[in-house]
Enzyme design. Structure first.
Site, PDB file in Angstrom:
ATOM      1  N   CYS A 162      43.707  31.950  36.880  1.00 41.26           N
ATOM      2  CA  CYS A 162      43.151  32.584  38.010  1.00 41.26           C
ATOM      3  C   CYS A 162      41.658  32.684  37.832  1.00 41.26           C
ATOM      4  CB  CYS A 162      43.617  33.972  38.097  1.00 41.26           C
ATOM      5  SG  CYS A 162      45.466  33.898  38.296  1.00 41.26           S
ATOM      6  N   HIS A 302      37.651  41.218  40.591  1.00 36.50           N
ATOM      7  CA  HIS A 302      39.221  40.496  40.475  1.00 36.50           C
ATOM      8  C   HIS A 302      40.050  41.383  41.113  1.00 36.50           C
ATOM      9  CE1 HIS A 302      42.102  37.678  39.019  1.00 36.50           C
ATOM     10  NE2 HIS A 302      42.725  38.485  38.180  1.00 36.50           N
ATOM     11  N   GLU A 313      39.224  46.033  34.237  1.00 41.74           N
ATOM     12  CA  GLU A 313      38.118  45.602  34.995  1.00 41.74           C
ATOM     13  C   GLU A 313      36.732  47.035  35.302  1.00 41.74           C
ATOM     14  OE1 GLU A 313      36.593  42.514  38.629  1.00 41.74           O
ATOM     15  OE2 GLU A 313      38.761  43.402  38.583  1.00 41.74           O
ATOM     16  N   LYS A 331      41.373  40.992  47.583  1.00 43.05           N
ATOM     17  CA  LYS A 331      42.933  40.826  47.521  1.00 43.05           C
ATOM     18  C   LYS A 331      43.938  41.516  48.168  1.00 43.05           C
ATOM     19  CE  LYS A 331      42.872  38.183  43.126  1.00 43.05           C
ATOM     20  NZ  LYS A 331      41.145  38.347  42.533  1.00 43.05           N
ATOM     21  N   HIS A 336      46.936  37.665  46.102  1.00 44.38           N
ATOM     22  CA  HIS A 336      46.291  36.803  44.834  1.00 44.38           C
ATOM     23  C   HIS A 336      46.962  35.575  44.876  1.00 44.38           C
ATOM     24  CE1 HIS A 336      44.757  35.891  41.053  1.00 44.38           C
ATOM     25  NE2 HIS A 336      45.386  36.949  40.437  1.00 44.38           N
ATOM     26  N   PHE A 395      45.769  34.485  33.411  1.00 48.62           N
ATOM     27  CA  PHE A 395      46.581  34.332  32.258  1.00 48.62           C
ATOM     28  C   PHE A 395      46.050  33.581  31.118  1.00 48.62           C
ATOM     29  CE2 PHE A 395      50.841  35.190  34.643  1.00 48.62           C
ATOM     30  CZ  PHE A 395      50.583  36.419  34.692  1.00 48.62           C
TER      31      PHE A 395
END
Length: 407
Positions: A162, A302, A313, A331, A336, A395
């Site tokens: 991502c 994010h 975050e 998002k 996402h 990830f």
């Protein structure tokens, strides 16, 4: 602005918020979630997603060409065409040898691979299409865009989950600075809404299960968030050196001022709760941009709507930037888009700088007590915006941060 600064001269967007830049910006400003029931996921533990609305590839590409491309690649080609046109460039007249393509993805042509695998299991190996090996590999996304546009320069695929969007933009910026190209088409595309992908994410517990209120399922930074809603999308930016853009009288949308990249080296899927590698990436990007934390007016976070990511975050952003910057996670609207998320969010950040407007975080009804930031919710917020950060984490613990500034 220095002559060798790298600037954004074109944008192309396809996402659940809309087809094209104008519709995307209108969609994210609306604060309305694109999440909806997905018939193609019927019977799975999570049967909703964020798909691009009303997208028919034959409206954009010849059917014979489209047939050979996975959906992720189709999205990338259409977004790249829009970005190049937006930059005022004509592929029929440019020197293709000086045009690079750097596009990222998380899943590549997973839809094509799943389809052909099912045919082999059900009907036998002789029914498998030979095209599966030109539709599935991740490198075919930038390769197809290059073929469509006649871009014969460096051609790279960024596959940092991502964080692929910022990785692609940061890499393209380096190619321009090194003199390896004069124009770079950078961004990312993903079309991960397949049954296997979604089943696996559901098994991991990564997805929202808010089936009784799908439109409210993606809710970044909200105390009641329970997971992400997966999307498909493509975002493409045209990058040039400032001197080259100026010489041809191009409109400069923003400057790519800084880039930072790190790895948590902590866990295959969960973020390091200390946030130390994320913090390092953010500080790298600020140093690269020669800006102080107090210079940052806006953060496109994010903000994946997962319990662990959002808090980690938020702590890092507060620790590094304080609470002055206006924060959002788009998002909430788009869901996402995995490998494409960072690319579309970089484009939204460019638009925020241009319009002095921060889109709202959809579905943020009750800010998590651990998120000590000024998160924009309910409606857009206008303010003078000169410098902004966009964060992307994937990830594997891969982190990418871009600093963008107004021209």
């Amino acid at each position: 602005m220095n002559a060798d600064d790298v600037v954004v001269t074109g944008l192309g967007l396809i996402s659940p918020a809309g087809i094209g830049v104008a519709d995307n910006w209108k969609g994210v400003l609306s604060g309305r979630s694109a999440a909806a029931s997905d018939p193609e996921l019927a019977g799975l533990p999570v049967d909703f997603s964020c798909r691009v609305p009303g997208f028919d590839i034959t409206d954009h590409l010849d059917r014979r060409v489209a047939f050979k491309l996975d959906r992720a690649t189709q999205l990338a080609v259409v977004a790249a065409r829009e970005a190049v046109a937006d930059a005022g460039l004509d592929p029929r007249s440019w020197d293709g040898a000086r045009v690079a393509v750097v596009l990222g993805t998380s899943m590549g042509g997973v839809g094509s691979m799943e389809r052909e695998h099912a045919k082999m299991l059900q009907e036998g190996h002789s029914w498998v299409s030979p095209l599966v090996w030109v539709m599935s590999p991740v490198n075919m996304i930038p390769a197809a865009v290059a073929m469509d546009l006649g871009a014969r320069g460096p051609n790279l695929c960024a596959a940092t989950a991502c964080a692929s969007g910022p990785t692609a933009v940061g890499t393209a910026r380096q190619l321009l600075r090194a003199g390896m190209c004069d124009i770079a088409i950078a961004g990312a595309a993903d079309a991960p809404l397949t049954r296997m992908t979604m089943a696996g994410l559901a098994q991991m517990g990564a997805l929202s299960t808010r089936a009784d209120d799908i439109a409210a399922a993606s809710r970044p930074f909200d105390r009641h968030r329970d997971g992400m809603v997966v999307a498909e999308a493509a975002g493409v930016l045209v990058l040039e050196r400032s001197a080259d853009a100026g010489a041809r009288g191009a409109r400069v949308r923003a400057k790519v001022a800084g880039y930072g990249a790190t790895c948590d080296a902590h866990h295959l899927s969960a973020p390091d709760p200390s946030g130390r590698a994320v913090e390092a990436a953010l500080r790298q990007a600020l140093t690269d941009a020669d800006l102080s934390p107090q210079d940052i007016d806006h953060v496109n976070a994010h903000g994946s709507s997962t319990p662990l990511n959002d808090v980690t975050e938020a702590r890092v952003v507060r620790r590094v930037l304080g609470d002055r910057a206006l924060v959002t996670s788009t998002k909430g609207v788009t869901g996402h888009a995995l490998g494409a998320a960072g690319a579309i969010e970089a484009a939204y950040t460019v638009l925020a700088l241009q319009e002095d407007t921060v889109p709202p975080t959809a579905n943020l009804d009750a800010l998590d007590e651990e998120v000590e930031l000024d998160v924009v919710a309910k409606e857009p917020r206008t303010a003078p915006l000169r410098a902004a950060v966009t964060n992307s984490f994937g990830f594997g613990g891969q982190n990418g941060v871009l600093v963008l500034t107004a021209p």
